[in-house]
Write a protein that holds these residues in place. Structure first.
Motif, PDB file in Angstrom:
ATOM      1  N   ASP A 114       0.817  -1.224   0.000  1.00 10.90           N
ATOM      2  CA  ASP A 114       0.000   0.000   0.000  1.00 10.90           C
ATOM      3  C   ASP A 114       0.845   1.267   0.000  1.00 10.90           C
ATOM      4  OD1 ASP A 114      -2.523  -1.237  -0.085  1.00 10.90           O
ATOM      5  OD2 ASP A 114      -2.468  -1.593   2.077  1.00 10.90           O
ATOM      6  N   ILE A 115       1.880   1.267  -0.811  1.00  9.83           N
ATOM      7  CA  ILE A 115       2.739   2.447  -0.955  1.00  9.83           C
ATOM      8  C   ILE A 115       2.370   3.129  -2.261  1.00  9.83           C
ATOM      9  CG2 ILE A 115       5.112   3.264  -1.242  1.00  9.83           C
ATOM     10  CD1 ILE A 115       5.999   0.775   0.378  1.00  9.83           C
ATOM     11  N   PRO A 116       2.046   4.410  -2.234  1.00  8.20           N
ATOM     12  CA  PRO A 116       1.697   5.091  -3.488  1.00  8.20           C
ATOM     13  C   PRO A 116       2.911   5.226  -4.411  1.00  8.20           C
ATOM     14  CG  PRO A 116       1.582   6.625  -1.622  1.00  8.20           C
ATOM     15  CD  PRO A 116       1.920   5.282  -1.063  1.00  8.20           C
ATOM     16  N   ALA A 117       2.648   5.105  -5.713  1.00  8.08           N
ATOM     17  CA  ALA A 117       3.699   5.373  -6.703  1.00  8.08           C
ATOM     18  C   ALA A 117       3.929   6.882  -6.707  1.00  8.08           C
ATOM     19  CB  ALA A 117       3.275   4.875  -8.076  1.00  8.08           C
ATOM     20  N   ARG A 118       5.179   7.273  -6.609  1.00  3.24           N
ATOM     21  CA  ARG A 118       5.526   8.695  -6.577  1.00  3.24           C
ATOM     22  C   ARG A 118       6.530   8.979  -7.687  1.00  3.24           C
ATOM     23  NH1 ARG A 118       5.919   6.992  -0.945  1.00  3.24           N
ATOM     24  NH2 ARG A 118       4.173   7.897   0.207  1.00  3.24           N
ATOM     25  N   PRO A 119       6.383  10.109  -8.372  1.00  2.00           N
ATOM     26  CA  PRO A 119       7.421  10.482  -9.341  1.00  2.00           C
ATOM     27  C   PRO A 119       8.751  10.570  -8.599  1.00  2.00           C
ATOM     28  CG  PRO A 119       5.544  11.986  -9.466  1.00  2.00           C
ATOM     29  CD  PRO A 119       5.332  11.112  -8.263  1.00  2.00           C
ATOM     30  N   THR A 120       9.773   9.882  -9.106  1.00  2.00           N
ATOM     31  CA  THR A 120      11.047   9.827  -8.389  1.00  2.00           C
ATOM     32  C   THR A 120      12.206  10.104  -9.342  1.00  2.00           C
ATOM     33  OG1 THR A 120      10.090   8.237  -6.839  1.00  2.00           O
ATOM     34  CG2 THR A 120      12.489   8.412  -6.873  1.00  2.00           C
ATOM     35  N   PRO A 121      12.606  11.364  -9.434  1.00  2.00           N
ATOM     36  CA  PRO A 121      13.807  11.663 -10.220  1.00  2.00           C
ATOM     37  C   PRO A 121      15.011  10.971  -9.577  1.00  2.00           C
ATOM     38  CG  PRO A 121      12.691  13.683  -9.503  1.00  2.00           C
ATOM     39  CD  PRO A 121      12.040  12.543  -8.800  1.00  2.00           C
ATOM     40  N   ASN A 122      16.065  10.749 -10.370  1.00  2.00           N
ATOM     41  CA  ASN A 122      17.247  10.115  -9.786  1.00  2.00           C
ATOM     42  C   ASN A 122      17.919  11.078  -8.799  1.00  2.00           C
ATOM     43  OD1 ASN A 122      18.874  11.862 -11.351  1.00  2.00           O
ATOM     44  ND2 ASN A 122      19.108  10.356 -12.957  1.00  2.00           N
ATOM     45  N   LYS A 123      18.885  10.552  -8.065  1.00  2.00           N
ATOM     46  CA  LYS A 123      19.491  11.319  -6.972  1.00  2.00           C
ATOM     47  C   LYS A 123      20.094  12.632  -7.447  1.00  2.00           C
ATOM     48  CE  LYS A 123      20.542   7.433  -3.900  1.00  2.00           C
ATOM     49  NZ  LYS A 123      19.806   6.416  -4.645  1.00  2.00           N
ATOM     50  N   ILE A 124      20.793  12.610  -8.572  1.00  2.00           N
ATOM     51  CA  ILE A 124      21.421  13.857  -9.004  1.00  2.00           C
ATOM     52  C   ILE A 124      20.374  14.899  -9.379  1.00  2.00           C
ATOM     53  CG2 ILE A 124      21.791  13.198 -11.417  1.00  2.00           C
ATOM     54  CD1 ILE A 124      24.509  14.798 -11.124  1.00  2.00           C
ATOM     55  N   LYS A 125      19.251  14.477  -9.952  1.00  2.00           N
ATOM     56  CA  LYS A 125      18.198  15.449 -10.272  1.00  2.00           C
ATOM     57  C   LYS A 125      17.602  16.025  -8.991  1.00  2.00           C
ATOM     58  CE  LYS A 125      17.020  13.668 -14.793  1.00  2.00           C
ATOM     59  NZ  LYS A 125      16.091  12.908 -15.613  1.00  2.00           N
ATOM     60  N   ARG A 126      17.417  15.185  -7.972  1.00  2.00           N
ATOM     61  CA  ARG A 126      16.904  15.694  -6.695  1.00  2.00           C
ATOM     62  C   ARG A 126      17.909  16.660  -6.076  1.00  2.00           C
ATOM     63  NH1 ARG A 126      15.721   9.990  -5.771  1.00  2.00           N
ATOM     64  NH2 ARG A 126      16.787   9.990  -3.760  1.00  2.00           N
ATOM     65  N   PHE A 127      19.188  16.320  -6.179  1.00  2.00           N
ATOM     66  CA  PHE A 127      20.247  17.185  -5.675  1.00  2.00           C
ATOM     67  C   PHE A 127      20.201  18.548  -6.387  1.00  2.00           C
ATOM     68  CE2 PHE A 127      24.480  18.975  -6.032  1.00  2.00           C
ATOM     69  CZ  PHE A 127      24.958  18.916  -4.741  1.00  2.00           C
ATOM     70  N   PHE A 128      20.136  18.528  -7.740  1.00  2.00           N
ATOM     71  CA  PHE A 128      20.104  19.774  -8.517  1.00  2.00           C
ATOM     72  C   PHE A 128      18.869  20.603  -8.185  1.00  2.00           C
ATOM     73  CE2 PHE A 128      23.155  18.021 -11.701  1.00  2.00           C
ATOM     74  CZ  PHE A 128      24.032  19.087 -11.712  1.00  2.00           C
ATOM     75  N   THR A 129      17.717  19.949  -8.067  1.00  2.00           N
ATOM     76  CA  THR A 129      16.491  20.659  -7.742  1.00  2.00           C
ATOM     77  C   THR A 129      16.608  21.393  -6.421  1.00  2.00           C
ATOM     78  OG1 THR A 129      15.141  19.114  -9.030  1.00  2.00           O
ATOM     79  CG2 THR A 129      14.002  20.394  -7.322  1.00  2.00           C
TER      80      THR A 129
END
Length: 194
Positions: free
Chosen positions: A172-187
């Motif tokens: 019961d875990i929702p699917a979440r948009p998940t950019p890769n680590k470097i994209k999260r870092f840049f954001t």
């Protein structure tokens, strides 16, 4: 030095979901290991703008330089082992060592002397074999942020997508948009610069 295609799917988790999956897959705290990714690009972010990423991964006093770039399926990784001296020179002076990564980087940037260190993302990671792939649980800390992630690696896009969907549905875990680590870092880096 090696080139390999990485096929993976990811999903961000809450802390409770992360702990529940660790319990489900019987992953105990001593199984988590530390690694750090230090990212590099030009001031104009030329590598990022072409969908690629350049990093040094530090793990257990080992250093690996990796260029990740888009491939027809997944990402193409060009990896190069670094000595401690090469890694420190790159991390302190952004001096890229000779080798396959530097050669592979030329289509993205013409002048590697323009490289600069952007920052480091630390991850506490555990992995376990499952079915025909590998399941990773990652707790990452970067800038002033922390996040939790489930990552699945396998031999085909269809396989990893089905496996991830099955795990999310079963727990019961929702699917979440998940950019890769470097994209999260840049954001996050861009958010802090505002």
């Amino acid at each position: 030095m090696a080139k390999e295609t990485e096929i993976e799917e990811k999903n961000l988790l809450t802390r409770n979901e992360f702990d529940m999956l660790a319990d489900t897959y019987q992953i105990k705290p001593p199984q988590f290991f530390w690694q750090a990714n230090t990212y590099f690009d030009t001031p104009a972010l030329e590598i990022k703008e072409q969908g690629a990423a350049l990093r040094v991964r530090t793990k257990s006093n080992n250093y690996e330089l990796t260029l990740k770039q888009p491939a027809s399926a997944g990402l193409l990784e060009t990896n190069q082992t670094l000595t401690e001296v090469e890694a420190k020179r790159l991390m302190e002076q952004a001096e890229l060592p000779e080798g396959e990564v530097k050669e592979s980087l030329h289509p993205f940037i013409g002048d590697t002397s323009m490289l600069q260190k952007l920052g480091t993302l630390e991850t506490y990671r555990a992995q376990t074999s499952h079915e025909t792939g590998i399941l990773f649980l990652d707790h990452s800390v970067y800038l002033d942020t922390e996040d939790f992630e489930l990552e699945i690696e396998g031999s085909s896009e269809e396989e990893v997508r089905k496996w991830l969907t099955s795990i999310l549905t079963d727990h019961d875990i929702p699917a979440r948009p998940t950019p890769n680590k470097i994209k999260r870092f840049f954001t996050r880096k861009q958010e802090l610069a505002r």
